[in-house]
Design an enzyme around this catalytic site. Structure first.
Site: not given
Length: 515
Positions: A72, A172-173, A292, A351
């Site tokens: 994010n 990302n996303e 992820e 992570q």
């Protein structure tokens, strides 16, 4: 005792394991960077401020590629903020995680850290609040040798040689309504195609991953991936997908079945990608980047993320404490990734340090391994070679997967789960590595493996991770409370391996060709 039979043949393979399957993820989130991999003034810190105790654990963990800078965080990140003299770098609001970002650690420091850790960098460009040309400038700064304004800028910053970053992610996303750049799949697909095209003009040797679904249980799943590939198919090499699993239901059997949800997700995205190829009558195959994945409770319900008021620097956010059952599920996901090695070519455990991580640290103090450290480290070290097609005969049970994205707390049924989940990898030199998850929480399991084409084998290593308390975890006070032990009850013969697996256990058996 339950019984299971497994048949593998050296000549029948799924695909060769890409080393990038064992990746990890570093984001400017909480103490992932500051106080994690980077802590100037720590007793073990080197001249660059990198914690050497953490670096030693990273090398033991064995990640091969690391995604950076988010997550994010990347949605509002300007890569220019993290390069140049540290004293001149701006302090910014990290709006994704309600923190202040000092930018004392940036792209060049990350590349230096990757070289010390012997990992490949995977960089994410901001396509949420910036446009394709900015992504191409990022590639030029990192990869062009010299003679342009941006390549010379890198050289004046102290990095004379190009970084040669090969793997790039287009945002990302981008399907996530939780970030500022959320778009329709048609809008993102067009932007992704433009970005990939101009990034390749900057460096035609790079590999590019488009942003796919952030979860199989999101309402946009499937349609998102289909539309993104409709626009970007010709310009990308991979599509990135994400999954986080949990045991909010507090049902160990159901939780241990949840990696099968990952299998279904992979197979469905592969089908979507191949449908896109078929529409073009193309021989090209889009690969998957599962960049992820992990167990994540955010952290326990109701959410207690650790986000604070006042915009602090590097507050403790999302510092999950992992149990034995979490480690077993991580092992199960690793098996799922291995068993789709023909199409999953990279993956990142999310992570790496402190934030939903296998490694934990104390500021100014020690670092230690969480339970999930062990299955990842074992698999990264031993799962090198060709994944074999395994035929498994075993009893099954019914289970359901809990959806973290569904406001109604829905549970989605999964196909009946076999009590044994297993992957077999044929190693170079005639060896065989077996990775096995016994999902029965009460009974031992006797497993008979018929390993055709391997001849007589010898046990080089056999380890098991289990505990009578599935909630047991490691901590600063007890860093070795949970760790692998020797797996007894392994017997080998000519093309036969017999295993005895304890209940609720993750086991690794590495066999070599007998003289």
């Amino acid at each position: 005792m339950r019984n299971a039979k497994v048949l593998v043949d050296r000549n029948f393979t799924v695909g060769r394991v890409d080393p990038r399957l064992f990746g990890a993820f570093v984001e400017h989130l909480g103490r992932g960077v500051y106080g994690g991999i980077y802590e100037p003034g720590h007793p073990t810190a080197d001249k660059w401020g990198f914690r050497r105790d953490v670096l030693d654990l990273v090398k033991e963990l064995g990640p091969t590629i690391v995604k950076y800078p988010g997550g994010n965080f990347s949605h509002t990140y300007n890569w220019e903020d993290g390069v140049g003299p540290v004293g001149n770098r701006p302090r910014r609001l990290n709006s994704a995680w309600r923190s202040t970002e000092p930018n004392t650690f940036g792209t060049n420091e990350f590349i230096d850290w990757c070289r010390l850790a012997n990992v490949e960098p995977m960089l994410v460009v901001n396509l949420a609040t910036r446009r394709p040309q900015d992504a191409a400038y990022f590639v030029e700064y990192c990869n062009h040798p010299d003679g342009t304004t941006l390549s010379e800028l890198r050289r004046t910053h102290g990095w004379d040689k190009p970084h040669g970053v090969k793997f790039w992610c287009l945002g990302n996303e981008m399907d996530g309504p939780w970030h500022p750049g959320a778009e329709t799949p048609e809008e993102y697909g067009r932007v992704a195609a433009r970005a990939a095209k101009i990034m390749r003009w900057a460096d035609d040797s790079i590999e590019i991953a488009a942003s796919g679904s952030s979860g199989r249980d999101l309402p946009t799943f499937a349609y998102w991936d289909e539309m993104v590939l409709k626009h970007a198919f010709d310009h990308v090499d991979h599509i990135a997908i994400h999954t986080y699993l949990n045991n909010w239901k507090d049902d160990a059997l159901a939780f241990l079945a949840s990696p099968d949800f990952v299998d279904a997700f992979i197979e469905e995205v592969v089908a979507i990608a191949d449908a896109a190829a078929a529409k073009r009558r193309s021989a090209k195959r889009i690969m998957l980047s599962f960049n992820e994945w992990n167990v994540w409770y955010r952290t326990r319900r109701p959410y207690r993320t650790g986000m604070q008021t006042g915009w602090p620097v590097a507050p403790p956010i999302l510092e999950e404490v992992y149990s034995v059952e979490d480690a077993l599920v991580v092992g199960g996901v690793l098996i799922s990734l291995l068993n789709h090695a023909d199409r999953v070519r990279s993956a990142c455990l999310a992570q790496l340090v402190n934030v939903i991580a296998p490694i934990m640290t104390e500021a100014g103090g020690p670092a230690w391994r969480q339970t999930i450290f062990y299955p990842f480290a074992q698999t990264s070290r031993l799962a090198r070679g060709d994944v074999l097609r395994a035929s498994i005969e075993c009893e099954t049970y019914a289970a359901a997967y809990y959806s973290p994205h569904d406001a109604k707390d829905a549970f989605y049924p999964v196909p009946r789960a076999a009590y044994l989940k297993l992957s077999a990898v044929a190693n170079e030199g005639g060896g065989l590595s077996l990775f096995a998850l016994n999902r029965d929480v009460e009974q031992d399991m006797a497993v008979l493996v018929n390993a055709r084409g391997f001849g007589r084998l010898a046990v080089a290593e056999a380890a098991v991770l289990t505990d009578s308390d599935l909630k047991a975890a490691n901590s600063k006070a007890a860093p070795d409370r949970v760790k692998p032990a020797k797996l007894s009850g392994v017997a080998v013969g000519s093309e036969v391996v017999r295993l005895e697996l304890p209940p609720a256990s993750w086991s690794v058996v590495h066999l070599t060709a007998a003289p």
